[in-house]
Design a protein around this motif. Structure first.
Motif, PDB file in Angstrom:
ATOM      1  N   TYR A 104       1.855  -2.709   5.639  1.00  0.00           N
ATOM      2  CA  TYR A 104       2.678  -3.141   4.505  1.00  0.00           C
ATOM      3  C   TYR A 104       4.038  -2.440   4.574  1.00  0.00           C
ATOM      4  O   TYR A 104       4.244  -1.556   5.404  1.00  0.00           O
TER       5      TYR A 104
ATOM      6  N   LYS B 230       0.184   3.741  -4.340  1.00  0.00           N
ATOM      7  CA  LYS B 230      -1.251   3.632  -4.045  1.00  0.00           C
ATOM      8  C   LYS B 230      -1.751   4.780  -3.190  1.00  0.00           C
ATOM      9  O   LYS B 230      -2.836   5.286  -3.404  1.00  0.00           O
ATOM     10  N   ARG B 231      -0.950   5.172  -2.210  1.00  0.00           N
ATOM     11  CA  ARG B 231      -1.409   6.275  -1.352  1.00  0.00           C
ATOM     12  C   ARG B 231      -0.584   7.518  -1.668  1.00  0.00           C
ATOM     13  O   ARG B 231       0.594   7.591  -1.322  1.00  0.00           O
TER      14      ARG B 231
ATOM     15  N   ASN C 244      -6.017  -1.743   3.502  1.00  0.00           N
ATOM     16  CA  ASN C 244      -5.758  -2.880   2.612  1.00  0.00           C
ATOM     17  C   ASN C 244      -5.393  -2.432   1.207  1.00  0.00           C
ATOM     18  O   ASN C 244      -5.677  -1.303   0.809  1.00  0.00           O
ATOM     19  N   GLU C 245      -4.806  -3.361   0.478  1.00  0.00           N
ATOM     20  CA  GLU C 245      -4.349  -3.040  -0.868  1.00  0.00           C
ATOM     21  C   GLU C 245      -5.511  -3.008  -1.858  1.00  0.00           C
ATOM     22  O   GLU C 245      -6.308  -3.949  -1.909  1.00  0.00           O
TER      23      GLU C 245
ATOM     24  N   SER D 195       4.154  -7.166   3.502  1.00  0.00           N
ATOM     25  CA  SER D 195       4.607  -7.226   2.104  1.00  0.00           C
ATOM     26  C   SER D 195       5.534  -8.412   1.843  1.00  0.00           C
ATOM     27  O   SER D 195       5.969  -8.617   0.703  1.00  0.00           O
TER      28      SER D 195
ATOM     29  N   ASN E 203       0.887  -1.164   0.000  1.00  0.00           N
ATOM     30  CA  ASN E 203       0.000   0.000   0.000  1.00  0.00           C
ATOM     31  C   ASN E 203       0.924   1.213   0.000  1.00  0.00           C
ATOM     32  O   ASN E 203       0.925   2.031   0.916  1.00  0.00           O
TER      33      ASN E 203
ATOM     34  N   THR F 131       0.756   1.985   8.142  1.00  0.00           N
ATOM     35  CA  THR F 131       0.388   0.844   7.303  1.00  0.00           C
ATOM     36  C   THR F 131       1.078  -0.405   7.825  1.00  0.00           C
ATOM     37  O   THR F 131       2.151  -0.321   8.421  1.00  0.00           O
TER      38      THR F 131
END
Ligand SMILES: O=CCCCC(=O)O
Length: 457
Positions: free
Chosen positions: A387, A268-269, A360-361, A433, A234, A385
């Motif tokens: 991850y 993603k973020r 979540n991813e 991860s 993420n 996170t």
């Protein structure tokens, strides 16, 4: 219907089906791999390197056909497919050129003996379990270094990529790899234990979902098998300052929508400091809306279909759920009314970091923008996170970028870039991860026996 099938992601049509192997057929694969390993490990390194270089030449020569196969199987747009295939050839050459250096014995201080050193020996047969998002490259970065090490490999690719996975084997065979050293297998996931429980199978490498990783790792632990796990991410992309916010927003949206957002290391973020946030968000929406969604072979395509109908339904459902949890959907996030697994790229903000989407991813085309009060808050959000795969910092002040980047909890941090990978530097993550590293010298170390020799006179 066979579980292994090419279903054209651009049309939704089933084009080819392949039968899975039965439980009774599995020992045959292991027998062949083990027999092949026994002579492959004695094959001089320079001969193994010659085969990898020949393989790289064949990949170059067949790049067009290779990219067409994955364009149909999982929708990767042509230009990105060519980039992936080029990376496979580069990886083959890098592993061929660098194996001798990294596999040479490591000499140690004798410490009371006449000499003391470690030989880096192959382990035996390995199982690969790889995903559909980079059908060739995921195989390549596990398999090619391990062929140089002297291991033999049984490869289970995702069930939606049966043609590309066989193509990979065919090119290795054409390059001169002896039979059995590398075998593509149409293995149902439920049969992974049948492979891993065999004493001759010494480890596995899995790239994929957390669920798959946890399930196979727990089987492997039962039989003391070595593992590399490359799971989800993420990834934070932290924007601290920029002289050109529109260009930066466009670049980050382009990265996020590459491969229709189905990349473990996708940014993603996007965490943007307050002073740039409004402009960044508006430009991100513009960039997403300007992205042409089309078939993989359309010369104007910006984003292709996602990989399967199920994947698209899950992505859309996750976006809908985020909205019901209070997030703001600025654009996209909907199925397109046409054949194939198309959807419009989404831009989402106001995501609660504790919500489903925050934690979540989201493995699909959704740009997620977070507002940070200041740099300290940006770091807090970046590290909020479980991850820890890739991460990035975007700033014109490189010293500040490096300092900030060093405080991010992740396996990889890039300053003013994201989603880079190559055979020359390591790839891997921490926490949810996964663990272990691929690429560069680490790729040669994952599945070796570090065999100590101490000689006393
Ligand atoms: O999904 C993860 C694959 C990363 C692709 C790469 O950069 O090698």
């Amino acid at each position: 219907m066979s579980k292994f099938a090419v279903t054209n992601a651009n049309t939704g049509e089933v084009e080819e089906e392949f039968a899975s192997v039965t439980k009774e057929e599995i020992p045959g694969y292991i027998d062949r791999a083990h027999e092949a390993h026994l002579s492959w490990k004695e094959t001089p390194l320079h001969e193994r390197a010659t085969i990898l270089r020949k393989f790289a030449d064949l990949v170059d020569a067949n790049a067009d056909e290779m990219t067409d196969i994955i364009g149909r199987e999982m929708g990767k747009v042509k230009k990105q497919g060519l980039g992936e295939v080029d990376k496979v050839a580069r990886t083959a050459r890098w592993m061929a050129d660098n194996a001798a250096t990294h596999l040479a014995p490591t000499h140690l201080a004798a410490a009371g003996a006449a000499s003391s050193y470690v030989r880096h020996q192959p382990l035996g047969v390995l199982l690969g379990i790889m995903p559909w998002n980079f059908p060739y490259n995921q195989i390549a970065r596990f398999v090619l270094p391990n062929l140089m090490v002297g291991n033999a490999i049984i490869m289970k690719q995702a069930s939606i990529c049966p043609k590309s996975s066989q193509y990979f084997e065919d090119l290795l065979t054409e390059a001169g790899l002896p039979k059995g050293v590398y075998q593509n297998i149409y293995l149902d996931s439920s049969h992974a234990e049948e492979v891993l429980k065999d004493f001759r199978v010494k480890g596995f490498s899995l790239t994929g979902s957390e669920g798959a990783g946890a399930s196979v790792a727990s089987i492997a632990a039962k039989y003391y098998k070595r593992a590399v796990l490359e799971l989800g991410g993420n990834d934070p992309a932290v924007v601290l300052d920029s002289k050109d916010v529109p260009a930066l927003a466009k670049k980050l949206v382009g990265l996020r929508l590459a491969n229709a957002g189905q990349v473990c290391t996708s940014p993603k973020r996007m965490i943007v400091v307050d002073s740039l946030y409004d402009e960044f968000l508006a430009e991100a929406v513009k960039a997403a809306e300007a992205t042409k969604v089309s078939t993989f072979d359309d010369p104007e395509v910006g984003m292709g279909p996602v990989s399967s109908e199920g994947a698209r339904d899950d992505i859309v459902a996750m976006i809908d759920k985020a909205v019901s949890d209070g997030a703001t959907l600025h654009t996209g996030g909907k199925k397109l009314d046409r054949p194939g697994w198309f959807m419009s790229p989404a831009v989402i903000s106001d995501i609660d970091p504790k919500s489903d989407l925050g934690c979540n991813e989201l493995f699909g085309p959704a740009v997620m923008v977070y507002r940070a009060k200041d740099e300290e808050d940006a770091l807090r959000l970046a590290n909020d996170t479980e991850y820890g795969l890739m991460s990035s910092v975007w700033t014109d002040d490189l010293e500040k970028g490096e300092e900030f980047g060093a405080k991010i909890n992740a396996g990889m941090t890039l300053i003013n870039s994201h989603m880079e990978s190559g055979p020359e530097y390591p790839f891997g993550g921490i926490n949810r991860s996964g663990y272990g590293r691929e690429n560069a010298q680490w790729a040669f170390q994952a599945f070796t026996n570090e065999h100590l020799i101490r000689v006393h006179a």
